[in-house]
Motif scaffolding. Structure first.
Motif, PDB file in Angstrom:
ATOM      1  N   MET A 178     -15.180 -30.113  58.335  1.00 31.22           N
ATOM      2  CA  MET A 178     -14.906 -30.862  57.122  1.00 31.22           C
ATOM      3  C   MET A 178     -14.416 -32.256  57.509  1.00 31.22           C
ATOM      4  N   MET A 179     -14.863 -33.237  56.776  1.00 30.24           N
ATOM      5  CA  MET A 179     -14.482 -34.614  57.057  1.00 30.24           C
ATOM      6  C   MET A 179     -13.051 -34.885  56.590  1.00 30.24           C
ATOM      7  N   LEU A 180     -12.279 -35.509  57.451  1.00 33.25           N
ATOM      8  CA  LEU A 180     -10.906 -35.847  57.115  1.00 33.25           C
ATOM      9  C   LEU A 180     -10.895 -37.103  56.248  1.00 33.25           C
ATOM     10  N   LEU A 181     -10.347 -36.992  55.052  1.00 33.00           N
ATOM     11  CA  LEU A 181     -10.288 -38.109  54.119  1.00 33.00           C
ATOM     12  C   LEU A 181      -9.072 -38.966  54.449  1.00 33.00           C
ATOM     13  N   LYS A 182      -9.301 -40.221  54.817  1.00 33.64           N
ATOM     14  CA  LYS A 182      -8.189 -41.087  55.213  1.00 33.64           C
ATOM     15  C   LYS A 182      -7.692 -41.951  54.062  1.00 33.64           C
ATOM     16  N   GLU A 183      -8.582 -42.609  53.359  1.00 31.47           N
ATOM     17  CA  GLU A 183      -8.183 -43.449  52.232  1.00 31.47           C
ATOM     18  C   GLU A 183      -9.369 -43.640  51.305  1.00 31.47           C
ATOM     19  N   LEU A 184      -9.097 -43.952  50.062  1.00 31.88           N
ATOM     20  CA  LEU A 184     -10.122 -44.207  49.059  1.00 31.88           C
ATOM     21  C   LEU A 184     -10.154 -45.696  48.762  1.00 31.88           C
ATOM     22  N   SER A 185     -11.346 -46.247  48.669  1.00 29.43           N
ATOM     23  CA  SER A 185     -11.467 -47.661  48.325  1.00 29.43           C
ATOM     24  C   SER A 185     -11.990 -47.761  46.900  1.00 29.43           C
ATOM     25  N   LEU A 186     -11.195 -48.339  46.031  1.00 31.20           N
ATOM     26  CA  LEU A 186     -11.559 -48.515  44.629  1.00 31.20           C
ATOM     27  C   LEU A 186     -11.535 -50.002  44.324  1.00 31.20           C
ATOM     28  N   ALA A 187     -12.710 -50.631  44.332  1.00 33.04           N
ATOM     29  CA  ALA A 187     -12.860 -52.066  44.083  1.00 33.04           C
ATOM     30  C   ALA A 187     -12.015 -52.885  45.061  1.00 33.04           C
ATOM     31  N   GLY A 188     -12.004 -52.452  46.311  1.00 33.21           N
ATOM     32  CA  GLY A 188     -11.274 -53.194  47.325  1.00 33.21           C
ATOM     33  C   GLY A 188      -9.808 -52.838  47.446  1.00 33.21           C
ATOM     34  N   VAL A 189      -9.329 -51.961  46.588  1.00 34.16           N
ATOM     35  CA  VAL A 189      -7.934 -51.519  46.659  1.00 34.16           C
ATOM     36  C   VAL A 189      -7.925 -50.148  47.330  1.00 34.16           C
ATOM     37  N   TYR A 190      -7.180 -50.019  48.400  1.00 28.68           N
ATOM     38  CA  TYR A 190      -7.136 -48.767  49.133  1.00 28.68           C
ATOM     39  C   TYR A 190      -6.053 -47.860  48.560  1.00 28.68           C
ATOM     40  N   LEU A 191      -6.454 -46.622  48.268  1.00 23.53           N
ATOM     41  CA  LEU A 191      -5.554 -45.645  47.673  1.00 23.53           C
ATOM     42  C   LEU A 191      -5.402 -44.444  48.596  1.00 23.53           C
ATOM     43  N   SER A 192      -4.279 -43.807  48.516  1.00 22.42           N
ATOM     44  CA  SER A 192      -3.996 -42.622  49.312  1.00 22.42           C
ATOM     45  C   SER A 192      -4.885 -41.463  48.845  1.00 22.42           C
ATOM     46  N   PRO A 193      -5.306 -40.596  49.767  1.00 19.85           N
ATOM     47  CA  PRO A 193      -6.072 -39.422  49.355  1.00 19.85           C
ATOM     48  C   PRO A 193      -5.238 -38.465  48.508  1.00 19.85           C
ATOM     49  N   LEU A 194      -3.919 -38.621  48.540  1.00 17.69           N
ATOM     50  CA  LEU A 194      -3.061 -37.780  47.714  1.00 17.69           C
ATOM     51  C   LEU A 194      -3.380 -37.966  46.225  1.00 17.69           C
ATOM     52  N   LEU A 195      -3.862 -39.146  45.846  1.00 18.85           N
ATOM     53  CA  LEU A 195      -4.244 -39.384  44.452  1.00 18.85           C
ATOM     54  C   LEU A 195      -5.397 -38.474  44.045  1.00 18.85           C
ATOM     55  N   LEU A 196      -6.381 -38.315  44.914  1.00 19.73           N
ATOM     56  CA  LEU A 196      -7.496 -37.409  44.640  1.00 19.73           C
ATOM     57  C   LEU A 196      -7.015 -35.965  44.614  1.00 19.73           C
ATOM     58  N   TYR A 197      -6.155 -35.599  45.563  1.00 21.02           N
ATOM     59  CA  TYR A 197      -5.615 -34.246  45.589  1.00 21.02           C
ATOM     60  C   TYR A 197      -4.824 -33.948  44.314  1.00 21.02           C
ATOM     61  N   ALA A 198      -4.057 -34.919  43.847  1.00 17.86           N
ATOM     62  CA  ALA A 198      -3.255 -34.729  42.633  1.00 17.86           C
ATOM     63  C   ALA A 198      -4.145 -34.539  41.409  1.00 17.86           C
ATOM     64  N   ALA A 199      -5.263 -35.254  41.346  1.00 19.38           N
ATOM     65  CA  ALA A 199      -6.186 -35.107  40.216  1.00 19.38           C
ATOM     66  C   ALA A 199      -6.840 -33.721  40.226  1.00 19.38           C
ATOM     67  N   ILE A 200      -7.252 -33.259  41.387  1.00 20.32           N
ATOM     68  CA  ILE A 200      -7.841 -31.921  41.499  1.00 20.32           C
ATOM     69  C   ILE A 200      -6.806 -30.862  41.139  1.00 20.32           C
ATOM     70  N   ALA A 201      -5.592 -31.027  41.646  1.00 22.59           N
ATOM     71  CA  ALA A 201      -4.523 -30.073  41.365  1.00 22.59           C
ATOM     72  C   ALA A 201      -4.172 -30.051  39.878  1.00 22.59           C
TER      73      ALA A 201
END
Length: 68
Positions: A1-24
Motif C-alpha cells: 500500500m502506498m504511504l500517503l504523505k500529504e495532500l495538495s489542494l490547489a497548491g496548499v499542502y494538507l495533512s493526510p489526517l484530514l482525509l482520515y478524519a473525513a473517512i472516519a
C-alpha cells in the motif's frame, strides 16, 4: 500500500489526517445511526461522551489501516 504523505489542494499542502478524519466521520455516522436504530443509546450513560470516544476509536482505526 502506498504511504500517503500529504495532500495538495490547489497548491496548499494538507495533512493526510484530514482525509482520515473525513473517512472516519462517514463510518462514525453509520455506526451511530446503527446504534440508535438498535436502541443502544438507552443503555449509555453519557451519549455525547460515548460519541466522542467512538469517533476517536474509528479515527484511530482508519489511520492505523491506511497509514501502514
Amino acid at each position: 500500500m502506498m504511504l500517503l504523505k500529504e495532500l495538495s489542494l490547489a497548491g496548499v499542502y494538507l495533512s493526510p489526517l484530514l482525509l482520515y478524519a473525513a473517512i472516519a466521520a462517514g463510518l462514525w455516522w453509520l455506526l451511530r445511526a446503527g446504534l440508535a436504530a438498535a436502541g443502544a443509546y438507552r443503555l449509555i450513560w453519557h451519549p455525547p461522551l460515548f460519541n466522542t470516544a467512538l469517533y476517536l476509536m474509528v479515527l484511530a482505526g482508519v489511520a492505523a489501516l491506511l497509514h501502514r
